[in-house]
Design a protein around this motif. Sequence first.
Motif, mmCIF file in Angstrom:
data_model
loop_
_atom_site.group_PDB
_atom_site.id
_atom_site.type_symbol
_atom_site.label_atom_id
_atom_site.label_comp_id
_atom_site.label_asym_id
_atom_site.label_seq_id
_atom_site.Cartn_x
_atom_site.Cartn_y
_atom_site.Cartn_z
ATOM 1 N N ALA A 187 -14.810 -13.221 -23.190
ATOM 2 C CA ALA A 187 -15.021 -12.836 -21.874
ATOM 3 C C ALA A 187 -14.522 -13.882 -20.962
ATOM 4 C CB ALA A 187 -16.565 -12.505 -21.711
ATOM 5 N N VAL A 188 -14.736 -15.097 -21.246
ATOM 6 C CA VAL A 188 -14.332 -16.259 -20.614
ATOM 7 C C VAL A 188 -13.016 -16.436 -20.490
ATOM 8 C CG1 VAL A 188 -14.585 -18.681 -20.309
ATOM 9 C CG2 VAL A 188 -16.637 -17.530 -20.778
ATOM 10 N N ARG A 189 -12.276 -16.002 -21.598
ATOM 11 C CA ARG A 189 -10.757 -16.443 -21.599
ATOM 12 C C ARG A 189 -10.167 -15.118 -20.556
ATOM 13 N NH1 ARG A 189 -11.279 -17.686 -27.250
ATOM 14 N NH2 ARG A 189 -11.051 -15.370 -27.594
ATOM 15 N N SER B 91 -14.107 -22.027 -24.870
ATOM 16 C CA SER B 91 -14.096 -21.425 -23.566
ATOM 17 C C SER B 91 -14.002 -22.336 -22.487
ATOM 18 C CB SER B 91 -15.784 -21.111 -23.228
ATOM 19 O OG SER B 91 -15.916 -19.639 -23.838
ATOM 20 N N VAL B 92 -14.302 -23.733 -22.959
ATOM 21 C CA VAL B 92 -14.129 -24.851 -22.057
ATOM 22 C C VAL B 92 -12.471 -25.229 -22.158
ATOM 23 C CG1 VAL B 92 -14.356 -27.093 -21.597
ATOM 24 C CG2 VAL B 92 -16.075 -25.770 -22.261
ATOM 25 N N LEU B 93 -11.713 -24.899 -23.295
ATOM 26 C CA LEU B 93 -10.330 -25.135 -23.425
ATOM 27 C C LEU B 93 -9.576 -24.232 -22.413
ATOM 28 C CD1 LEU B 93 -9.928 -25.741 -26.879
ATOM 29 C CD2 LEU B 93 -10.079 -27.482 -25.137
ATOM 30 N N ALA B 94 -10.169 -22.865 -22.421
ATOM 31 C CA ALA B 94 -9.640 -21.889 -21.357
ATOM 32 C C ALA B 94 -9.991 -22.351 -19.904
ATOM 33 C CB ALA B 94 -10.168 -20.548 -21.651
ATOM 34 N N ILE B 95 -11.017 -22.791 -19.647
ATOM 35 C CA ILE B 95 -11.485 -23.162 -18.302
ATOM 36 C C ILE B 95 -10.515 -24.388 -17.747
ATOM 37 C CG2 ILE B 95 -13.120 -24.321 -16.905
ATOM 38 C CD1 ILE B 95 -15.278 -22.683 -18.593
ATOM 39 N N CYS B 96 -10.016 -25.121 -18.781
ATOM 40 C CA CYS B 96 -8.879 -26.056 -18.406
ATOM 41 C C CYS B 96 -7.824 -25.689 -17.406
ATOM 42 C CB CYS B 96 -8.458 -26.972 -19.664
ATOM 43 S SG CYS B 96 -9.877 -27.952 -20.384
ATOM 44 N N GLN B 97 -7.587 -24.362 -17.989
ATOM 45 C CA GLN B 97 -6.414 -23.699 -17.137
ATOM 46 C C GLN B 97 -6.472 -24.090 -15.783
ATOM 47 O OE1 GLN B 97 -5.147 -19.767 -18.966
ATOM 48 N NE2 GLN B 97 -6.009 -20.875 -21.223
ATOM 49 N N LEU B 98 -7.770 -23.684 -15.063
ATOM 50 C CA LEU B 98 -8.077 -23.879 -13.802
ATOM 51 C C LEU B 98 -7.360 -25.076 -13.197
ATOM 52 C CD1 LEU B 98 -11.646 -22.532 -13.963
ATOM 53 C CD2 LEU B 98 -9.757 -21.146 -13.349
ATOM 54 N N GLY B 99 -7.452 -26.151 -13.777
ATOM 55 C CA GLY B 99 -6.987 -27.221 -13.431
ATOM 56 C C GLY B 99 -7.469 -27.930 -12.061
ATOM 57 N N ARG B 100 -6.586 -28.006 -10.929
ATOM 58 C CA ARG B 100 -6.801 -28.936 -9.868
ATOM 59 C C ARG B 100 -7.850 -27.699 -8.843
ATOM 60 N NH1 ARG B 100 -3.583 -26.830 -5.458
ATOM 61 N NH2 ARG B 100 -1.659 -25.748 -6.244
ATOM 62 N N TYR B 101 -7.828 -26.375 -9.303
ATOM 63 C CA TYR B 101 -8.780 -25.535 -8.413
ATOM 64 C C TYR B 101 -10.206 -25.618 -8.669
ATOM 65 C CZ TYR B 101 -4.233 -23.332 -7.348
ATOM 66 O OH TYR B 101 -3.159 -22.968 -6.814
ATOM 67 N N ILE C 176 -14.812 -31.267 -23.744
ATOM 68 C CA ILE C 176 -14.986 -31.977 -22.402
ATOM 69 C C ILE C 176 -14.201 -33.122 -22.078
ATOM 70 C CG2 ILE C 176 -16.964 -33.368 -21.301
ATOM 71 C CD1 ILE C 176 -17.784 -30.389 -21.811
ATOM 72 N N VAL C 177 -13.762 -33.967 -23.003
ATOM 73 C CA VAL C 177 -12.654 -34.752 -22.878
ATOM 74 C C VAL C 177 -11.354 -34.122 -22.503
ATOM 75 C CG1 VAL C 177 -10.977 -36.339 -24.030
ATOM 76 C CG2 VAL C 177 -13.247 -36.378 -24.473
#
Length: 564
Positions: A302-304, A328-338, A355-356
Amino acid sequence: MSNAQYIPSELIVHILKYLSHPSDLSSCAMTCKSWSLHAVELLWYKPNFVRSTAWLSFCTVLEKPEFMLFPYTSFIRRINLSLLSTHVEDAHLTSLNDCARLERVTLTGCSNLTDTGIIGFLGDKKIRKCLVSMDLGDVTNVTDISIKRIAEVCPNLQGLNLSMCKEGSARFEGITDEGIVMLSKSCTGLRRIKLNNCVKVSDLSVISLAKHCHALLEIDLMNCNITNTSLLEVFNYSRELREFRLNNCTEITDIGFTDSALAKRIPSPQSTSLSNSPPSSYYYDQLRILDLTSISLITDHAVRQIIGAAPKIRNLVLNKCQNITDDSVLAICQLGRYLHYLHLGHCLRLTDYSIVELARHCTRIRYLDLACCGQLTDRSVMELATLPKLKRIGLVKCQNITDQAIYALTSHTRIANSLERVHLSYCQRLTIPSIMQLVNFCEKLTHLSLTSVPAFLRPDFQRFRRSPPKEFTAQQRSVFCVFSGRGVRELRAYFNQLSAMNEEALQHQQQHQQQQHTLHNINTATTTMTTAVTVATSTTEIGTDDDDDTNNEVFGDTNELDTL
């Protein structure tokens, strides 16, 4: 005659808008008739009520139009009674019935109000075309009767707050699907609606809102009785949605996201078979805030899907979503600067690896909560310490965190000018030196929680803490240790005092040790000389005739000294 009265009206209004204090406007009202009219209109545009006496006087004036010097009721555009709360009664609110140009009404916390007062304010036959916003938050006596009246007389309504934070175990059941469905059909221009803790609101209300109010920008459904069906309809119709809160809607699963319109892509207008432009655009490009607190059934899938459809999310809350992992966190990394705000509390399966990566990709994070993520270590904090705009970090019950993590937070100059709130409760491996360095390094720090950290349960530190909540047990009170505002400043001063005392004691100790060392050297030298003289004398006395030549050769100089 004053020249002020000859200034054009539009210029007078423009000048008066620069005056924010009511006393200044009152002074302008005494200048001349034209200035008086415009100054009084601005004074009554948004009346300021701090004391209940001012509100009662205001109501008295409105109830006697024959004594009015100006048409006050036509001046009033906004009313905010949230500071008066329980002082507002039904009879008082009815006095606003003649304010036909009223645009916004805020009644948050006015718990004594009932349907009678709200209906009396709205009137029976008047159509309030100007009213665009009503805030009935925590008006716990309101029912569908009021909602239906709002639907009847406020066709241009754009915002309605019905958030209820009712204390105790009793749930708010005054508003049901019947009132919300009627509202959605009548107020089709609705843009914001909050239904927090309206437990009788179900899929029926949400589906009707989605189908009839296509301009919705914000929907808050915290603790509402909804399922995946609501999500499917919202994502299908509410294409302009910017804020979506689904806290504690525990029946929602991955299907609400993966089988919804989020999985679709919109053909790009520039896309052709011969062009090099992207073939499709993101479906929910405008979504900025998404709160999925305690929706424990959703997974990484769902997160992806969410990140793929809404790549510009600014605030994302996944608190207590215990099934999500590093994926999920790796997918969230795609949000970048937003990405600015991220809550991952109680996501127990997260590790340092994700987290890193998050810290390296989302460099504009301002708020990050990792409470109860027990697998995280100092490695994560060391990487997060590089975030230049970090204002708040939550590490409650991250028991692998040590002093090294705190020293990492104080190793970057930018964090000293940004970090304001640090939550370290139950991180029991922390010691005084690291926290001392954190408090002195981060000058803007206004909140520091160290509950149940053994090093800070000392009475000399506890005197600077905030008072524990009244509902806490004796055991909870004994380990409570939170410093806020003034408490942080006093703690910093006390740390500096301790540091100065320690430096003075250390200097005194060093001086004492140096004196002891010098005295020891003197004593050693004296003892050595005495021993040498004693040995020389003894050797001369015990010598024999057979070795006189040897003794004289060896100790000749000594004998000469003795003779002299």
